[in-house]
Design a protein around this motif. Structure first.
Motif, PDB file in Angstrom:
ATOM      1  N   ARG B  31       0.831  -1.201   0.000  1.00 30.59           N
ATOM      2  CA  ARG B  31       0.000   0.000   0.000  1.00 30.59           C
ATOM      3  C   ARG B  31       0.865   1.251   0.000  1.00 30.59           C
ATOM      4  O   ARG B  31       0.645   2.168  -0.782  1.00 30.59           O
ATOM      5  CB  ARG B  31      -0.941  -0.015   1.198  1.00 30.59           C
ATOM      6  CG  ARG B  31      -2.186   0.821   0.968  1.00 30.59           C
ATOM      7  CD  ARG B  31      -3.167   0.697   2.110  1.00 30.59           C
ATOM      8  NE  ARG B  31      -2.574   1.121   3.368  1.00 30.59           N
ATOM      9  CZ  ARG B  31      -2.606   0.409   4.493  1.00 30.59           C
ATOM     10  NH1 ARG B  31      -3.193  -0.761   4.499  1.00 30.59           N
ATOM     11  NH2 ARG B  31      -2.040   0.859   5.590  1.00 30.59           N
ATOM     12  N   VAL B  32       1.869   1.270   0.876  1.00 31.67           N
ATOM     13  CA  VAL B  32       2.740   2.446   0.964  1.00 31.67           C
ATOM     14  C   VAL B  32       3.445   2.694  -0.369  1.00 31.67           C
ATOM     15  O   VAL B  32       3.418   3.796  -0.916  1.00 31.67           O
ATOM     16  CB  VAL B  32       3.777   2.268   2.098  1.00 31.67           C
ATOM     17  CG1 VAL B  32       4.873   3.320   1.995  1.00 31.67           C
ATOM     18  CG2 VAL B  32       3.088   2.361   3.449  1.00 31.67           C
ATOM     19  N   SER B  33       4.031   1.641  -0.924  1.00 31.66           N
ATOM     20  CA  SER B  33       4.818   1.832  -2.139  1.00 31.66           C
ATOM     21  C   SER B  33       3.945   2.110  -3.359  1.00 31.66           C
ATOM     22  O   SER B  33       4.316   2.872  -4.241  1.00 31.66           O
ATOM     23  CB  SER B  33       5.709   0.614  -2.400  1.00 31.66           C
ATOM     24  OG  SER B  33       6.640   0.503  -1.348  1.00 31.66           O
ATOM     25  N   GLY B 163      10.691   2.724 -10.495  1.00 33.32           N
ATOM     26  CA  GLY B 163      10.342   3.503  -9.304  1.00 33.32           C
ATOM     27  C   GLY B 163       9.745   2.625  -8.219  1.00 33.32           C
ATOM     28  O   GLY B 163      10.117   2.717  -7.044  1.00 33.32           O
ATOM     29  N   PHE B 164       8.846   1.742  -8.629  1.00 32.18           N
ATOM     30  CA  PHE B 164       8.217   0.852  -7.660  1.00 32.18           C
ATOM     31  C   PHE B 164       9.256  -0.054  -7.001  1.00 32.18           C
ATOM     32  O   PHE B 164       9.254  -0.241  -5.777  1.00 32.18           O
ATOM     33  CB  PHE B 164       7.144   0.007  -8.337  1.00 32.18           C
ATOM     34  CG  PHE B 164       6.481  -0.963  -7.408  1.00 32.18           C
ATOM     35  CD1 PHE B 164       5.555  -0.514  -6.479  1.00 32.18           C
ATOM     36  CD2 PHE B 164       6.799  -2.311  -7.431  1.00 32.18           C
ATOM     37  CE1 PHE B 164       4.954  -1.397  -5.607  1.00 32.18           C
ATOM     38  CE2 PHE B 164       6.204  -3.203  -6.544  1.00 32.18           C
ATOM     39  CZ  PHE B 164       5.273  -2.737  -5.642  1.00 32.18           C
ATOM     40  N   GLY B 165      10.155  -0.572  -7.812  1.00 31.55           N
ATOM     41  CA  GLY B 165      11.212  -1.434  -7.284  1.00 31.55           C
ATOM     42  C   GLY B 165      12.045  -0.718  -6.239  1.00 31.55           C
ATOM     43  O   GLY B 165      12.348  -1.268  -5.180  1.00 31.55           O
ATOM     44  N   ARG B 166      12.379   0.518  -6.541  1.00 28.55           N
ATOM     45  CA  ARG B 166      13.194   1.276  -5.596  1.00 28.55           C
ATOM     46  C   ARG B 166      12.396   1.544  -4.318  1.00 28.55           C
ATOM     47  O   ARG B 166      12.920   1.468  -3.209  1.00 28.55           O
ATOM     48  CB  ARG B 166      13.628   2.605  -6.241  1.00 28.55           C
ATOM     49  CG  ARG B 166      14.545   3.424  -5.364  1.00 28.55           C
ATOM     50  CD  ARG B 166      15.753   3.962  -6.125  1.00 28.55           C
ATOM     51  NE  ARG B 166      16.827   4.307  -5.207  1.00 28.55           N
ATOM     52  CZ  ARG B 166      17.200   5.554  -4.935  1.00 28.55           C
ATOM     53  NH1 ARG B 166      16.606   6.566  -5.525  1.00 28.55           N
ATOM     54  NH2 ARG B 166      18.171   5.786  -4.079  1.00 28.55           N
ATOM     55  N   ALA B 167      11.102   1.849  -4.490  1.00 26.20           N
ATOM     56  CA  ALA B 167      10.285   2.193  -3.327  1.00 26.20           C
ATOM     57  C   ALA B 167      10.092   0.991  -2.414  1.00 26.20           C
ATOM     58  O   ALA B 167      10.283   1.082  -1.201  1.00 26.20           O
ATOM     59  CB  ALA B 167       8.934   2.745  -3.787  1.00 26.20           C
ATOM     60  N   ILE B 168       9.733  -0.135  -2.995  1.00 24.74           N
ATOM     61  CA  ILE B 168       9.367  -1.272  -2.143  1.00 24.74           C
ATOM     62  C   ILE B 168      10.595  -1.899  -1.477  1.00 24.74           C
ATOM     63  O   ILE B 168      10.496  -2.514  -0.417  1.00 24.74           O
ATOM     64  CB  ILE B 168       8.565  -2.328  -2.939  1.00 24.74           C
ATOM     65  CG1 ILE B 168       7.874  -3.308  -1.973  1.00 24.74           C
ATOM     66  CG2 ILE B 168       9.454  -3.109  -3.874  1.00 24.74           C
ATOM     67  CD1 ILE B 168       6.450  -3.507  -2.254  1.00 24.74           C
ATOM     68  N   SER B 219       5.160  -6.556 -11.000  1.00 26.33           N
ATOM     69  CA  SER B 219       5.691  -6.243 -12.328  1.00 26.33           C
ATOM     70  C   SER B 219       4.972  -7.048 -13.407  1.00 26.33           C
ATOM     71  O   SER B 219       4.522  -6.506 -14.417  1.00 26.33           O
ATOM     72  CB  SER B 219       7.185  -6.538 -12.352  1.00 26.33           C
ATOM     73  OG  SER B 219       7.657  -6.537 -13.664  1.00 26.33           O
ATOM     74  N   LEU B 220       4.835  -8.351 -13.155  1.00 22.63           N
ATOM     75  CA  LEU B 220       4.174  -9.204 -14.139  1.00 22.63           C
ATOM     76  C   LEU B 220       2.734  -8.785 -14.359  1.00 22.63           C
ATOM     77  O   LEU B 220       2.268  -8.714 -15.491  1.00 22.63           O
ATOM     78  CB  LEU B 220       4.229 -10.672 -13.690  1.00 22.63           C
ATOM     79  CG  LEU B 220       5.558 -11.389 -13.913  1.00 22.63           C
ATOM     80  CD1 LEU B 220       5.464 -12.827 -13.418  1.00 22.63           C
ATOM     81  CD2 LEU B 220       5.927 -11.355 -15.395  1.00 22.63           C
TER      82      LEU B 220
END
Ligand SMILES: Nc1ncnc2c1ncn2[C@@H]1O[C@H](COP(=O)(O)OP(=O)(O)OP(=O)(O)O)[C@@H](O)[C@H]1O
Ligand SMILES: [Mg+2]
Lengths: 238, 234
Positions: B31-33, B163-168, B219-220
Motif C-alpha cells: 500500500r505504501v509503495s 520507481g516501484f522497485g526502488r520504493a518497495i 511487475s508481471l
C-alpha cells in the motif's frame, strides 16, 4: 473553393541555423493556382524553403505574408515531409490523428481515416503499426494524413521519392484530384517526368536562393538561365 | 546454505498458512509503495513531458538536478523528511511523523527523480522524432504532451516499475520517518532489518523471499494488464 491564403509574399525571407543561412534571402510571390513545383539540385534549399513557408522552420530575417492572419493560414495548410514521420500507432490511428487533434469525434475521425486509407491503397492494413510499413506505404500514409484535414494548401517534399511507377501514378492522380477540388499544391521533386506532368508553375532553386521562376510551359520550353537549362538536361549544375 | 533453505521453507509455510502478521506487513508494504508510486508518477510524468517539449530558462538545470537526484541516498531523504515533519519542524503541526503517510512522502521524494529521468529520456527521443509533424499540425501544448505520453507508454511503464522497485525495496528512509512500529509502520524491509538484527536469519530470509515474490508479481501483473509484451510490435 476560393482560397483565402493567397497571394503569399516573401520579402527577403531567410532561415538560418547557428549563424549559417540555409536558404534566402528569398523574394517570391505565389498566387496559389494549381501546382507549383520546386526544383533544384541536392542541397539547393528546397526543403528548407518549403518548411520556412509552412512555419516549420524559423524565419530569421525578412517577412512572409499570407492574405489572411497567420494563425488561420497555418491551420489551412498541411505538410508531407521528405522523410515520412510515423506516429507509433496503427495506420488507422495515424491517419485519424489530425482530425482527433482538431476535436473531431472519434467515430467520425476513424471512419474518414478508413476512407482515406482506401483511397491511397492502404485499406488492407488499417491495424498495422505505421512504423513497420514499407517506405512507400509510409509516404502514402503521410499523404492521406495530410489530405484528411482538407487543407487549402498542401506542401509535399518529394512525395514520390521511394515509390514505384504505379504507386507514383496513383499518388499523382490523388494530387490532381485535390487540385481539381481547389487545393493549392506546392511540391518539390527530383523526378523530371513528374514535374512535367504536374507543374503549373516552376521555381528553380540553386545555392539557397530562387534562381528562376516561370510558368511550367515557359520553363520547360526555354529556360532563361543556363544553370536551369543544364539542370533540365541532367548535367551537373555549378 | 542451511539458512537459505530454512528461510525458503519458512517463507513457504508463512505464505501457505496465510500468516496474519506477514499478510499485514506485506499489504502495508504494498500500500505504501503503490501510493508513493501513484503520486510520484503523477508528478514525474507530466514534469518529464514538460521538460521534453518546452524550452524555458531553468530546463537544463532541472534536468541535471533530476539526474543527480536519481542516486539520492535514501537515508538522507529520510533525515530531511524527518526534520521537516518532526514536532518542531515546519510541518510538525500535521503530526505525520511515524505514520505510513510520512513513509509515502519519503518514498515519493526518492522515486520522483528516478521516474522523471527515465521518462524524460524516452519522451525527449520521441519528441525529436515527432517534432516536425506535430508542429506542422499545430497541435496545442497539451495535445503534444498527451500524444508523447501515450506513444511512449511502454517506456513510461518501465520507468514506473523501476520507481516501484526502488520504493518497495527501500529501507533507510522509511525506517527513520516510519519508526518500524509494530502494527503501524512496520513493512517488509524494516521487518527484515529488525529480524536480521535479532539474529533470526530464517525469518528475515523468509520475509525477503516474500518481498522478491511480491515485486515480481506486481511487475508481471502490470505488464499483463497493460498487454505490453503481448503485441510484439517490434
Ligand atoms: N537543420 C539543419 N542544420 C544545418 N544545416 C541544415 C539543416 N537543414 C538543412 N541544412 C542544410 O541546408 C542546405 C539546404 O538543405 P535542403 O534540405 O533545404 O536542400 P534540398 O534542396 O531539399 O535538398 P534535397 O534535394 O537533397 O532534398 C543543405 O546544405 C543542408 O545541409
Ligand atoms: Mg529536400
Amino acid at each position: 473553393m476560393v482560397s483565402g491564403l493567397f497571394p503569399v509574399v516573401l520579402e527577403g525571407a531567410e532561415t538560418s541555423r547557428r549563424g549559417r543561412v540555409l536558404v534566402g534571402p528569398i523574394d517570391l510571390t505565389l498566387d496559389g493556382t494549381g501546382i507549383c513545383v520546386f526544383m533544384g539540385p541536392n542541397g539547393a534549399g528546397k526543403t528548407s524553403l518549403l518548411r520556412l513557408m509552412h512555419g516549420a522552420a524559423r524565419l530569421t530575417a525578412g517577412s512572409i505574408r499570407w492574405a489572411c492572419p497567420l494563425a488561420q493560414a497555418r491551420r489551412a495548410q498541411a505538410f508531407v515531409f521528405q522523410r515520412p514521420i510515423m506516429l507509433r500507432r496503427s495506420v488507422r490511428q495515424n491517419i485519424a490523428y489530425p482530425l482527433r487533434a482538431r476535436g473531431v469525434a472519434r467515430r467520425i475521425a476513424l471512419e474518414r481515416a478508413e476512407a482515406w486509407a482506401e483511397r491511397v491503397g492502404l485499406g488492407g492494413m488499417l491495424e498495422r503499426q505505421a512504423p513497420v510499413l514499407s517506405g512507400g506505404e509510409q509516404q502514402k500514409l503521410a499523404l492521406a494524413r495530410a489530405l484528411i484535414t482538407e487543407p487549402e494548401l498542401l506542401f509535399l517534399d518529394e512525395p514520390c521519392a521511394s515509390l514505384d511507377g504505379r504507386a507514383t501514378r496513383e499518388i499523382e492522380d490523388i494530387l490532381l484530384t485535390a487540385r481539381a477540388n481547389g487545393t493549392s499544391l506546392i511540391l518539390s521533386t527530383h523526378n523530371m517526368g513528374q514535374a512535367r506532368r504536374l507543374a503549373d508553375d516552376v521555381v528553380f532553386m540553386l545555392h539557397g536562393k530562387v534562381h528562376e521562376t516561370g510558368s511550367a510551359a515557359d520553363f520547360f520550353a526555354r529556360t532563361r538561365t543556363h544553370q536551369a537549362a543544364a539542370f533540365l538536361k541532367g548535367d551537373i549544375v555549378e | 546454505m542451511v539458512d537459505l533453505w530454512s528461510g525458503l521453507a519458512q517463507a513457504f509455510w508463512l505464505v501457505v498458512t496465510l500468516n496474519s502478521e506477514l499478510i499485514e506487513i506485506a499489504l502495508r508494504s504494498l500500500r505504501v509503495s503503490m501510493t508513493a508510486l501513484l503520486i510520484a508518477s503523477l508528478i514525474a510524468m507530466p514534469l518529464a513531458a514538460l521538460l521534453a517539449v518546452k524550452r524555458f530558462r531553468w530546463r537544463r538545470v532541472i534536468i541535471a538536478v533530476l539526474n543527480a537526484l536519481m542516486g539520492l541516498p535514501p537515508v538522507v531523504v529520510g533525515l530531511v523528511v524527518y526534520v521537516l515533519l518532526s514536532r518542531s519542524g515546519p510541518l510538525g503541526v500535521l503530526g505525520l511523523l511515524f505514520t505510513p503517510t510520512a513513509m509515502v512522502i519519503a518514498q515519493v521524494v526518492i522515486i520522483v527523480p528516478l521516474i522523471a529521468s527515465i521518462a524524460h529520456q524516452a519522451l525527449r527521443d520521441l519528441w525529436q522524432e515527432y517534432h516536425d509533424l506535430l508542429i506542422s499540425m499545430n497541435v496545442s501544448q497539451w495535445q503534444k504532451i498527451h500524444t508523447l505520453l501515450w506513444d511512449t507508454r511502454r517506456a513510461l511503464l518501465t520507468a514506473a516499475l523501476a520507481g516501484f522497485g526502488r520504493a518497495i525495496g527501500e529501507v533507510g528512509a522509511i525506517m527513520i520517518v516510519g519508526g518500524n512500529i509494530d502494527h503501524a509502520t512496520r513493512v517488509l524491509t524494516t521487518a527484515i532489518a529488525l529480524e536480521t538484527g535479532k539474529g533470526d536469519f530464517a525469518l528475515a530470509l523468509a520475509l525477503g523471499f516474500v518481498l522478491i515474490a511480491m515485486a515480481i508479481s506486481v511487475s508481471l501483473s502490470i505488464h499483463w494488464l497493460s498487454g505490453t509484451e503481448r503485441e510484439g510490435r517490434w
